[in-house]
Design a protein around this motif. Sequence first.
Motif: not given
Length: 553
Positions: A395-400, A405-409
Amino acid sequence: MSTQKYSYIRIHPKDNVLVALQNLAQGTEINFEGQTFKLTQNVDAKHKFSISALNPGDEIFMYGVLVGKATVAIPQGGPISTQTVHHASGEFHLGKRKLDWHRPDTGKYANKTFMGYHRADGSVGTGNYWLVIPMVFCENRNIDVLKEALVDKLGYKKAKSYEGDVDQLMSLYQAGKSVEEILNADIRDTADKAKSNRFFKNIDGIKFLTHDMGCGCNRSDAQTLCGLIAGYVTHPNVAGATILSLGCQNAQVSILEQEIKVRDANFSKPLVILEQQKVGTESDLLKQALKQTFAGLMQANQTERTPAPLSKLCIGLECGGSDGFSGISANPALGYVSDLLVSMGGSVILSEFPELCGVEQELSDRCVDEDKANYFMQLMTTYNKRAEADGSGFYANPSPGNIRDGLITDAIKSAGAAKKGGTSPVTDVLDYPAKVSKPGLNLLCTPGSDVESTTAEVAAGATIVLFTTGLGTPTGNPVTPVIKLSTNTVLASKMPDIIDINCGTIIEGEETIQQAGERILDYVIKVASGEAEPASVRLGQDDWIPWKRGISL
């Protein structure tokens, strides 16, 4: 899929959110499948908004899979954000095999070949490189000395230089200019130096790969490092290698030799291995390394490009700096390229396991047999548990940048990332740092970290890497061309120095995913033949980071 004339889109019939294709203002009227409603807030391009009202705990679907759950009440037309949604993904289990797929028409490529370097093991490279690698970080300095001695003299220094810029700044300082005047000065680009003629015409480069491993690590890491190095030494794009060892480190030469034999039982490339504690002085080590490397280069230079069928290509599929358009434009286009190549008997590699979270069921069902399906699910489960034990699951994979830019999960990011793998059956599942041995779609366990994953894909045999990006990622590889594809036209226009192909044309409705896929494959053939040089090669982006099997997402 065509997005022409639309300002928003639903990706899959099961989805309960829409994706904005352009900036949409609060109050914008949305007409969708007989419903008319207004946006409750501004929604930027690449972001999502709800089709119907959602209550806390309600499931959110994109790409037809579970990607999150509402944490608060979300009105119809309300934005999907980190303030309103948290990560969630579907459970997975061993299911029935789903191996039927629609093979694309490959008639256009029936007689196509590329000009490659044929190796004794039957593989064909898209490049012809010599490697210089240390077994342990203690030898990094000696690697740097060899690089200083060989690169310029043999004509492999990159043409672009900023020395002229420094000359201009020095002149301004000597002329008494202030700090403010220096900062506001117009530093004009100086002409690039003419490329030196390569001394060895058939050798594309000498690459020097340093690292911080080999000793002071556990034996498993040492074994893995040796496997990674062996993957590069036996790689189709590599003509031969020079290996420097200290002698007392955990990553022993004997382990490397075993790992080479695992990947190529009849290995016959020129290979120089020198151990400093056996040779003696540093001077003697370096002189022997120079002489033996030069002799190896003489042998490697005898290999020339000759025609090869497209089935000999092995393409790595990678993404980095992803955005909300990645899963709509560039990634599906790579999926079509993947299906084309698989249909012609080639190999493709889909990696970055943290970015397959939420699509485990689909991919495991596509595995050609239950053993491979179980192995894939085991690798995914074990990796995530190890990450959670260190306080950070998938769950912690997406970067700031992803989130902005839309990839919130992670599940939203993963569902779009998996599109790179197309629709064909999964013929093999590999753990790092294994090498591809079967044609078709291969799943390779790597982190989502761009450079570590690209490094691993090349070790597995990728002779071309296709790398999609929505934000801009200056990543390459020492021996395999990395082709950069932008998900949107804004990026392609803003960073043309690192982007090779713009897939924003799909978002704008100028071409279909299939048309973009064929355009990509046409360029791949040119790069594989040495007729085109992607930006990563031109800029000398020789990124190489071994993955330590600790937690890296």
